[in-house]
Scaffold this motif. Structure first.
Motif, mmCIF file in Angstrom:
data_model
loop_
_atom_site.group_PDB
_atom_site.id
_atom_site.type_symbol
_atom_site.label_atom_id
_atom_site.label_comp_id
_atom_site.label_asym_id
_atom_site.label_seq_id
_atom_site.Cartn_x
_atom_site.Cartn_y
_atom_site.Cartn_z
ATOM 1 N N ARG A 6 0.767 -1.331 0.139
ATOM 2 C CA ARG A 6 -0.012 -0.079 0.065
ATOM 3 C C ARG A 6 0.970 1.197 -0.150
ATOM 4 N NH1 ARG A 6 -3.162 2.829 -2.311
ATOM 5 N NH2 ARG A 6 -4.279 4.311 -1.042
ATOM 6 N N LEU A 14 0.556 4.069 -2.893
ATOM 7 C CA LEU A 14 0.317 5.365 -2.465
ATOM 8 C C LEU A 14 1.359 6.403 -2.978
ATOM 9 C CD1 LEU A 14 -1.983 7.158 -1.150
ATOM 10 C CD2 LEU A 14 -0.705 6.776 1.174
ATOM 11 N N ASP A 52 -1.574 14.815 6.567
ATOM 12 C CA ASP A 52 -2.876 15.188 6.129
ATOM 13 C C ASP A 52 -3.219 13.783 5.269
ATOM 14 O OD1 ASP A 52 -3.200 17.317 7.265
ATOM 15 O OD2 ASP A 52 -3.697 18.392 5.271
ATOM 16 N N VAL A 53 -2.187 13.215 4.384
ATOM 17 C CA VAL A 53 -2.370 12.074 3.463
ATOM 18 C C VAL A 53 -2.752 10.807 4.280
ATOM 19 C CG1 VAL A 53 -1.623 10.804 1.446
ATOM 20 C CG2 VAL A 53 -1.361 13.284 1.678
ATOM 21 N N ALA A 85 -5.754 10.621 6.134
ATOM 22 C CA ALA A 85 -6.990 10.139 5.582
ATOM 23 C C ALA A 85 -6.828 8.714 5.055
ATOM 24 C CB ALA A 85 -6.955 10.958 4.056
ATOM 25 N N GLU A 86 -5.660 7.978 4.950
ATOM 26 C CA GLU A 86 -5.384 6.784 4.587
ATOM 27 C C GLU A 86 -5.861 5.989 5.707
ATOM 28 O OE1 GLU A 86 -4.643 5.400 1.950
ATOM 29 O OE2 GLU A 86 -3.999 3.047 2.570
ATOM 30 N N ALA A 119 -9.527 5.725 5.806
ATOM 31 C CA ALA A 119 -10.227 5.033 4.622
ATOM 32 C C ALA A 119 -9.838 3.427 4.860
ATOM 33 C CB ALA A 119 -9.392 5.584 3.366
ATOM 34 N N VAL A 120 -8.834 3.269 5.412
ATOM 35 C CA VAL A 120 -8.538 1.898 5.583
ATOM 36 C C VAL A 120 -9.220 1.304 7.017
ATOM 37 C CG1 VAL A 120 -6.528 0.204 6.149
ATOM 38 C CG2 VAL A 120 -6.180 2.100 4.569
ATOM 39 N N SER A 134 -12.699 -0.112 6.175
ATOM 40 C CA SER A 134 -12.362 -1.676 5.490
ATOM 41 C C SER A 134 -11.815 -2.505 6.557
ATOM 42 C CB SER A 134 -11.450 -1.599 4.163
ATOM 43 O OG SER A 134 -11.966 -0.618 3.532
ATOM 44 N N GLY A 164 -12.208 10.660 11.872
ATOM 45 C CA GLY A 164 -13.128 11.162 11.072
ATOM 46 C C GLY A 164 -13.061 10.750 9.712
ATOM 47 N N GLY A 165 -13.664 11.315 8.826
ATOM 48 C CA GLY A 165 -13.455 10.597 7.372
ATOM 49 C C GLY A 165 -12.255 11.497 6.639
ATOM 50 N N TYR A 166 -12.577 12.391 5.802
ATOM 51 C CA TYR A 166 -11.519 12.990 5.268
ATOM 52 C C TYR A 166 -11.460 14.461 5.797
ATOM 53 C CZ TYR A 166 -11.633 9.061 2.375
ATOM 54 O OH TYR A 166 -11.454 7.786 1.966
ATOM 55 N N GLY A 167 -10.503 14.361 6.860
ATOM 56 C CA GLY A 167 -10.464 15.682 7.588
ATOM 57 C C GLY A 167 -9.901 16.961 7.032
ATOM 58 N N ARG A 171 -18.157 14.975 3.576
ATOM 59 C CA ARG A 171 -17.470 13.807 3.581
ATOM 60 C C ARG A 171 -18.590 12.620 3.254
ATOM 61 N NH1 ARG A 171 -15.687 14.514 10.001
ATOM 62 N NH2 ARG A 171 -13.767 15.583 9.591
ATOM 63 N N GLY A 215 -4.132 15.565 -1.748
ATOM 64 C CA GLY A 215 -3.546 14.345 -1.550
ATOM 65 C C GLY A 215 -4.577 13.337 -0.920
ATOM 66 N N THR A 216 -5.462 13.910 -0.032
ATOM 67 C CA THR A 216 -6.204 13.035 0.713
ATOM 68 C C THR A 216 -7.336 12.077 -0.072
ATOM 69 O OG1 THR A 216 -8.000 14.744 1.242
ATOM 70 C CG2 THR A 216 -6.256 14.642 2.634
ATOM 71 N N TYR A 241 -6.463 10.373 -2.767
ATOM 72 C CA TYR A 241 -5.557 9.249 -3.079
ATOM 73 C C TYR A 241 -6.199 7.849 -2.364
ATOM 74 C CZ TYR A 241 -3.385 11.648 -6.782
ATOM 75 O OH TYR A 241 -2.943 12.389 -7.971
ATOM 76 N N PRO A 242 -6.239 8.256 -0.783
ATOM 77 C CA PRO A 242 -6.581 7.268 0.080
ATOM 78 C C PRO A 242 -8.216 7.008 -0.012
ATOM 79 C CG PRO A 242 -5.285 8.639 1.424
ATOM 80 C CD PRO A 242 -5.456 9.195 -0.161
ATOM 81 N N ARG A 283 -9.973 3.239 -1.175
ATOM 82 C CA ARG A 283 -10.858 2.568 -0.403
ATOM 83 C C ARG A 283 -11.982 2.259 -1.420
ATOM 84 N NH1 ARG A 283 -15.809 4.326 1.821
ATOM 85 N NH2 ARG A 283 -15.583 6.335 1.980
ATOM 86 N N ARG A 322 -10.858 -0.922 -3.089
ATOM 87 C CA ARG A 322 -10.950 -2.288 -2.192
ATOM 88 C C ARG A 322 -12.609 -2.529 -2.224
ATOM 89 N NH1 ARG A 322 -7.058 0.682 0.446
ATOM 90 N NH2 ARG A 322 -8.483 1.757 1.987
ATOM 91 N N GLU A 323 -13.362 -1.537 -2.244
ATOM 92 C CA GLU A 323 -14.911 -2.083 -2.104
ATOM 93 C C GLU A 323 -15.331 -2.479 -3.295
ATOM 94 O OE1 GLU A 323 -16.413 1.658 0.090
ATOM 95 O OE2 GLU A 323 -15.677 0.970 1.982
#
Lengths: 224, 115
Positions: free
Chosen positions: A28, A32, A65-66, A69-70, A73-74, A77, A217-220, B14, B50-51, B53-54, B58, B61-62
């Protein structure tokens, strides 16, 4: 690999990104990193000045930040598949009590998981086979041997036993200090080993799955 | 406690962002950089490109999107994304709900403004 044509500020950004993302699973991290490297190569033309490069990096956002977010997001899942890793850790510690089958199931889950490296799996397998149940086995096998003598009244005319028999047991010989110390050491190893191994595996799974816990949180970095 | 308007809007963004990604892929595959730039240029949707890309990872993966790496003559390999059938179905379901949701909110806000 960083191509030669990337702007030095972009190369520095990629280095910082790889550093903060070092705990991601290698595949991963590679994905990325490659995607963001492609982004930088596409957004910053060869020969661009520092101002132009900085504007691109500002739009991209800091590496922190990246990775945040990763993780978020992970985490979404990971929540759905974490039960396998949790079950593996629990079964490796306690599964031995289920006639050893539970430990074997834990072993299969351990080796099938993609969150642990081969090194982690070897540690989980060898420390300690059977889990804590092995400690019980060690206690039984190394326990103090006792000598037991039966008593019963005997009819002098027939020689047959009369009334209830009684049994009296005494230790055959006191264990030496050295063997007691060895028993205690073995017991500690077989009890603490699986627990330490379980904590190690849980931490590794947490780090490698990228989740740290709720609240990120999600995409902060969405605009507000 | 009722969240302030800013927090609510951030949460709303979001929730809809992944469907914005799917919507941009509805007409065909796109290079990830173009996709991210298009989202980044949408008014007030994202501040850190950049946020995204994550988020793409996801969705992959989904099973909402698929991707392909292709060599580039001018730089590193490029990743192209396309929507899957599952992604398309999710987008359609969201789009129909969203239209009703948006209309209801608009109506209530307008009624509230004239009351």
């Amino acid at each position: 690999m960083t191509p030669d044509h990337l702007h030095p500020l972009a190369e520095d950004y990629l280095r910082r990104l790889r550093r903060v993302c070092r705990r991601l699973p290698p595949e991963r991290l590679g994905e990325l990193s490659a995607e963001i490297e492609g982004h930088l190569a596409a957004a910053i033309p060869p020969g661009a000045g520092d101002d132009e490069a900085l504007e691109v990096l500002e739009r991209l956002g800091p590496p922190g930040d990246v990775i945040e977010a990763e993780r978020s997001a992970v985490g979404g899942s990971a929540d759905r598949r974490r039960w396998r890793e949790r079950a593996a850790v629990i079964l490796l510690v306690l599964g031995g009590f289920a006639a050893g089958v539970g430990w074997l199931v834990g072993l299969v889950l351990l080796w099938r998981s993609r969150l642990w490296t081969t090194r982690d799996k070897v540690i989980g397998t060898l420390i300690v086979p059977g889990g804590i149940a092995t400690a019980l086995l060690v206690v039984v096998l190394t326990g103090t041997k006792r000598r037991c003598v039966g008593f019963a009244a005997v009819d002098p005319s027939t020689g047959a036993p009369v009334g209830h028999a009684a049994m009296h047991c005494t230790p055959s010989a006191g264990p030496s200090a050295a063997s007691t110390a060895l028993q205690i050491a073995l017991l500690l190893f077989f009890v603490l080993g699986p627990l330490v191994s379980a904590v190690y595996l849980a931490r590794r799974a947490r780090d490698r799955s990228g989740f740290i816990g709720p609240g990120l949180g999600g995409y902060g970095q969405l605009s507000t | 406690m009722v969240p302030d308007g800013e927090t609510s809007i951030t949460q709303l963004r979001r929730g809809v962002l992944e469907f914005c990604v799917l919507a941009l892929l509805r007409d065909g595959e796109r290079y990830s950089f173009d996709l991210v730039r298009a989202l980044g240029e949408a008014e007030g949707l994202v501040t850190s490109e950049g946020t995204l890309y994550p988020l793409l990872g996801r969705l992959r993966r989904e099973g909402m999107v698929q991707s392909t790496w292709r060599e580039s003559a001018t730089g590193p390999p490029r990743r192209y994304y396309r929507i899957t059938q599952d992604g398309d179905a999710a987008l359609r379901a969201f789009a129909s709900q969203w239209a009703r949701f948006r209309d209801s909110v608009d109506t209530l806000i307008e009624v509230g403004a004239t009351a």
